[in-house]
Design a protein around this motif. Structure first.
Motif, mmCIF file in Angstrom:
data_model
loop_
_atom_site.group_PDB
_atom_site.id
_atom_site.type_symbol
_atom_site.label_atom_id
_atom_site.label_comp_id
_atom_site.label_asym_id
_atom_site.label_seq_id
_atom_site.Cartn_x
_atom_site.Cartn_y
_atom_site.Cartn_z
ATOM 1 N N ASP A 8 0.670 -1.499 -0.059
ATOM 2 C CA ASP A 8 -0.062 -0.115 0.205
ATOM 3 C C ASP A 8 1.173 1.050 0.256
ATOM 4 N N LEU A 9 1.065 2.018 -1.149
ATOM 5 C CA LEU A 9 2.224 2.914 -1.658
ATOM 6 C C LEU A 9 1.310 4.478 -0.614
ATOM 7 N N PRO A 10 0.338 4.468 0.345
ATOM 8 C CA PRO A 10 0.436 5.478 0.534
ATOM 9 C C PRO A 10 -0.034 5.542 2.038
ATOM 10 N N ALA A 11 -0.102 4.292 2.780
ATOM 11 C CA ALA A 11 0.514 3.608 3.623
ATOM 12 C C ALA A 11 2.102 4.099 3.910
ATOM 13 N N LEU A 12 2.582 2.885 2.904
ATOM 14 C CA LEU A 12 4.058 2.658 3.398
ATOM 15 C C LEU A 12 4.936 4.626 3.122
ATOM 16 N N ARG A 13 4.800 5.325 2.528
ATOM 17 C CA ARG A 13 4.930 6.674 2.098
ATOM 18 C C ARG A 13 4.248 7.105 3.256
ATOM 19 N N ASP A 14 3.422 6.796 4.292
ATOM 20 C CA ASP A 14 2.661 7.874 5.107
ATOM 21 C C ASP A 14 4.245 7.193 6.934
ATOM 22 N N ALA A 15 4.205 5.941 6.979
ATOM 23 C CA ALA A 15 5.381 5.497 7.009
ATOM 24 C C ALA A 15 6.840 5.504 7.638
ATOM 25 N N ILE A 16 7.291 5.987 5.996
ATOM 26 C CA ILE A 16 8.462 6.251 5.979
ATOM 27 C C ILE A 16 8.456 8.170 6.339
ATOM 28 N N SER A 17 7.606 8.879 5.926
ATOM 29 C CA SER A 17 7.960 9.697 6.351
ATOM 30 C C SER A 17 7.743 10.258 7.627
ATOM 31 N N SER A 18 7.805 9.666 9.151
ATOM 32 C CA SER A 18 6.686 9.740 10.304
ATOM 33 C C SER A 18 8.868 9.702 10.540
ATOM 34 N N GLY A 19 9.790 9.329 9.991
ATOM 35 C CA GLY A 19 11.165 9.122 10.703
ATOM 36 C C GLY A 19 10.969 7.989 11.865
ATOM 37 N N ASP A 20 10.400 7.290 12.020
ATOM 38 C CA ASP A 20 10.451 6.629 13.228
ATOM 39 C C ASP A 20 10.321 4.838 12.492
ATOM 40 N N PRO A 21 11.983 4.973 13.118
ATOM 41 C CA PRO A 21 12.531 3.521 12.270
ATOM 42 C C PRO A 21 11.735 2.271 12.355
ATOM 43 N N PRO B 285 11.575 6.945 -5.627
ATOM 44 C CA PRO B 285 9.937 8.423 -4.535
ATOM 45 C C PRO B 285 10.342 8.419 -3.364
ATOM 46 N N LEU B 286 10.019 6.917 -2.781
ATOM 47 C CA LEU B 286 9.759 6.903 -1.623
ATOM 48 C C LEU B 286 10.898 7.027 -0.777
ATOM 49 N N LEU B 287 12.256 6.335 -1.595
ATOM 50 C CA LEU B 287 13.238 5.970 -0.672
ATOM 51 C C LEU B 287 14.196 7.574 -0.951
ATOM 52 N N VAL B 288 14.163 7.800 -1.851
ATOM 53 C CA VAL B 288 14.102 9.633 -1.737
ATOM 54 C C VAL B 288 13.916 9.759 -0.520
ATOM 55 N N LEU B 289 12.309 9.887 0.049
ATOM 56 C CA LEU B 289 11.588 10.611 1.240
ATOM 57 C C LEU B 289 12.807 10.396 1.758
ATOM 58 N N GLY B 290 13.122 8.591 2.115
ATOM 59 C CA GLY B 290 13.481 8.319 3.318
ATOM 60 C C GLY B 290 14.977 9.047 4.010
ATOM 61 N N THR B 291 15.648 8.923 2.920
ATOM 62 C CA THR B 291 16.899 9.493 2.468
ATOM 63 C C THR B 291 16.872 11.406 3.764
ATOM 64 N N ALA B 292 15.629 11.844 3.610
ATOM 65 C CA ALA B 292 15.963 12.892 3.987
ATOM 66 C C ALA B 292 15.387 12.670 5.997
ATOM 67 N N GLN B 293 14.800 11.846 5.834
ATOM 68 C CA GLN B 293 14.322 11.618 7.527
ATOM 69 C C GLN B 293 15.695 11.827 8.750
ATOM 70 N N LYS B 294 15.148 11.663 9.501
ATOM 71 C CA LYS B 294 16.696 12.160 10.725
ATOM 72 C C LYS B 294 17.006 11.042 10.790
ATOM 73 N N PRO B 295 16.362 10.104 11.436
ATOM 74 C CA PRO B 295 17.418 8.706 11.888
ATOM 75 C C PRO B 295 18.270 8.492 10.831
ATOM 76 N N PHE B 296 19.939 8.177 11.159
ATOM 77 C CA PHE B 296 20.819 7.755 9.994
ATOM 78 C C PHE B 296 20.573 5.959 10.501
ATOM 79 N N LEU B 297 19.330 5.252 10.626
ATOM 80 C CA LEU B 297 19.303 4.352 10.211
ATOM 81 C C LEU B 297 18.167 4.017 8.816
ATOM 82 N N VAL B 298 17.230 5.240 9.153
ATOM 83 C CA VAL B 298 16.661 5.323 8.237
ATOM 84 C C VAL B 298 17.008 5.783 6.377
ATOM 85 N N ARG B 299 18.096 6.491 7.859
ATOM 86 C CA ARG B 299 18.522 7.135 5.412
ATOM 87 C C ARG B 299 19.624 6.829 4.715
#
Length: 205
Positions: A11-24, A44-58
């Motif tokens: 579910d792409l919208p759900a994945l986007r929501d989870a990734i953009s939360s920044g919560d690992p 685009p969702l991986l790029v979104l992940g690279t913009a999150q604060k936790p280094f593990l997510v990036r």
């Protein structure tokens, strides 16, 4: 490309929501689900992940961009290799860039190796390039020459190992002799691991 059955499509919208939360805890499982998506959906969702604060997510996002390869991903990885504050992320960006091909990634990775003194980044670059069977041995010799001057023993070990490969693969070329000459002084290195690598490289017939 790996794809999932229609009833298991992420579910792409759900994945986007989870990734953009920044919560690992939420973002990292979502990032792993992107392997079931097309490159165009995932990047685009991986790029979104690279913009999150936790280094593990990036870091995991960078790894994903090494598998889901697009021009957008290349551009983002090229920036993170230089600009990210965390050496883990820069190291993953280096690994991912190498997967785009040694001809294209070499100039960026060579420059980053010289500019970035983090041992993790340097070792990642050495490992990623040494694994490329088609890489020019002159490039490996150049990189190893830098590596054996590093203050970190782990980096020098990797450099000595690469010199051993150049000795072996370039045995009938002048650069094989150059690599052997660089290995000789490493037999007196202060790090016993470097000494062992140098001896192994010199034993190549």
């Amino acid at each position: 490309m790996t794809s999932a059955p229609d009833d298991q499509r992420p579910d792409l919208p759900a994945l986007r929501d989870a990734i953009s939360s920044g919560d690992p805890v939420r973002a990292m499982p979502a990032l792993t689900q992107l392997r079931f998506c097309s490159d165009e959906e995932a990047v685009p969702l991986l790029v979104l992940g690279t913009a999150q604060k936790p280094f593990l997510v990036r870091s995991l996002s960078c790894s994903g961009l090494g598998y889901k390869r697009t021009e957008q991903g290349w551009q983002v990885l090229s920036r993170l290799l230089v600009d990210d504050e965390d050496s883990n992320v820069r190291a993953e960006a280096a690994n991912a860039l190498a997967s785009y091909g040694v001809e294209r990634s070499w100039p960026l990775l060579r420059s980053a190796f010289e500019a970035d003194d983090a041992w993790l980044v340097r070792c990642s670059i050495l490992s990623a390039l040494a694994e490329q069977p088609e890489i020019d041995l002159n490039w490996l010799l150049d990189l190893a020459t830098l590596a054996i001057k590093d203050g970190d023993g782990t980096v020098r070990v990797s450099g000595a190992e690469i010199l051993g490969r150049v000795v072996r693969d370039g045995a009938d070329q002048p650069l094989g002799d150059q690599a052997r000459a660089l290995l000789q002084p490493l037999q007196q290195d202060v790090d016993h691991r470097v000494v062992a690598s140098a001896l192994n490289g010199l034993q190549v017939s």
